[in-house]
Write an enzyme that holds these catalytic residues in place. Sequence first.
Site, mmCIF file in Angstrom:
data_model
loop_
_atom_site.group_PDB
_atom_site.id
_atom_site.type_symbol
_atom_site.label_atom_id
_atom_site.label_comp_id
_atom_site.label_asym_id
_atom_site.label_seq_id
_atom_site.Cartn_x
_atom_site.Cartn_y
_atom_site.Cartn_z
ATOM 1 N N GLU A 39 -41.415 10.262 -28.468
ATOM 2 C CA GLU A 39 -40.239 11.091 -28.191
ATOM 3 C C GLU A 39 -39.003 10.564 -28.914
ATOM 4 O O GLU A 39 -38.181 11.341 -29.382
ATOM 5 C CB GLU A 39 -39.979 11.179 -26.673
ATOM 6 C CG GLU A 39 -41.029 11.973 -25.919
ATOM 7 C CD GLU A 39 -41.163 13.419 -26.389
ATOM 8 O OE1 GLU A 39 -40.211 13.955 -26.991
ATOM 9 O OE2 GLU A 39 -42.235 14.009 -26.177
ATOM 10 N N TYR A 122 -33.358 13.798 -21.813
ATOM 11 C CA TYR A 122 -34.543 14.460 -22.387
ATOM 12 C C TYR A 122 -35.761 13.534 -22.321
ATOM 13 O O TYR A 122 -36.850 13.939 -21.894
ATOM 14 C CB TYR A 122 -34.293 14.893 -23.847
ATOM 15 C CG TYR A 122 -35.584 15.301 -24.498
ATOM 16 C CD1 TYR A 122 -36.156 16.544 -24.221
ATOM 17 C CD2 TYR A 122 -36.297 14.420 -25.318
ATOM 18 C CE1 TYR A 122 -37.384 16.901 -24.744
ATOM 19 C CE2 TYR A 122 -37.528 14.773 -25.850
ATOM 20 C CZ TYR A 122 -38.056 16.019 -25.562
ATOM 21 O OH TYR A 122 -39.276 16.364 -26.073
ATOM 22 N N ASP A 140 -34.671 19.713 -24.770
ATOM 23 C CA ASP A 140 -34.126 19.328 -26.077
ATOM 24 C C ASP A 140 -33.550 20.579 -26.749
ATOM 25 O O ASP A 140 -33.465 21.651 -26.131
ATOM 26 C CB ASP A 140 -35.222 18.664 -26.935
ATOM 27 C CG ASP A 140 -36.339 19.641 -27.293
ATOM 28 O OD1 ASP A 140 -36.338 20.774 -26.771
ATOM 29 O OD2 ASP A 140 -37.209 19.268 -28.095
#
Length: 359
Positions: A39, A122, A140
């Site tokens: 991520e 996020y 996001d």
Amino acid sequence: MHLDCQKFDSSTLKKWFLSEKRDLPWRETRDPYAIWVSEIMLQQTQVSVVIPYFERWMQAFPTIESLALSSLDKVIKMWEGLGYYSRARNLHEGAKFVLLEFDGKLPDSEFELQKIKGIGPYTVGAIMSFAFHKRKAAVDGNVIRVLARLFYVQDDIAKPKTVQTIREIAEAILPEDESWIVTEALIELGATVCTKKPKCMSCPLKASCKAFLRGEADVLPFKSTKITIESLFRNVAVVIAENRLLVRRCKADEIMSDLYEFPFIEAKSLTDDQTLELSQFLKLPLIKIRDLGEVNHSFTRFRVKLNAALFTAEKRKQVKDYEWLSMDELEQCAFSSGHRRLFHQVKILILDKFVIDLV
Ligand code: SF4
């Protein structure tokens, strides 16, 4: 709003995702650390670029402990070319923190995850959802775009209040069962179908998408602030003497911190011959060997043109803030992207023995 959320057809989205999703290495695991790494890498960077970096990273640092115990130099080297290097530094710092505070294991608590450097809302959502299978949205830019269109949110998404509204929608539409699939499906839809230029005819949600039904899919979302791109021109001296090159490691407070660069001076435009100015700047008389041409690279909001030439110097004199490194030593250094390309050019010239007699 709540009524719209209740009507949301998560099962259609889920079915679409399960049949259309891309095979990505981080989707084959529930290891919270691997999900964390992926991520962070995916922020600001395309999936196709991230895949080889992710695979190399997981081989070099298979656990949080191995990352925490590695040197920062090795971490930066593994990140070389991905850009936004604060992400790598934060991962390293974060790993050290997790080793110390949580015995090397990422906690399954939003509150604790937020304490880790570089993990924002996020990434908290992504880890909680994909690794721990908790009912949590991960919002996001892709998800903001999808939900602004689906629920016809016209407000400015540059405003935190609008993002907060969209976050609330994202949480509200998650089903009780297998919510993590829908969390990921929203991200996937934004990345592959509901893109900046939406492919509405291929979209599983077009029947209920308010922006599509109003014919306004490609005008939403509205964002007021546009980043101003700035152009920079730099005349670069790649100086070689006695088989060593002159480089500088950028300091911690600089944008390129911890990366290596050749000496350069800023210019208003690219100019032909900067030998005199570069010699004065380095307080080192330079002798030009050849031009290396123009190299373009960009970082954050800057577009940079590097106008480089290869020089030698009569003596390998000490230059303040710079060091003379051998080719082997330079191979271990992480360069900023434009300077990495210049280093490759010089390596090829040396291999071709083009400059060997001169240095
Ligand atoms: S119909 Fe179009 S605008 Fe609406 S979610 Fe699908 S791709 Fe996006």
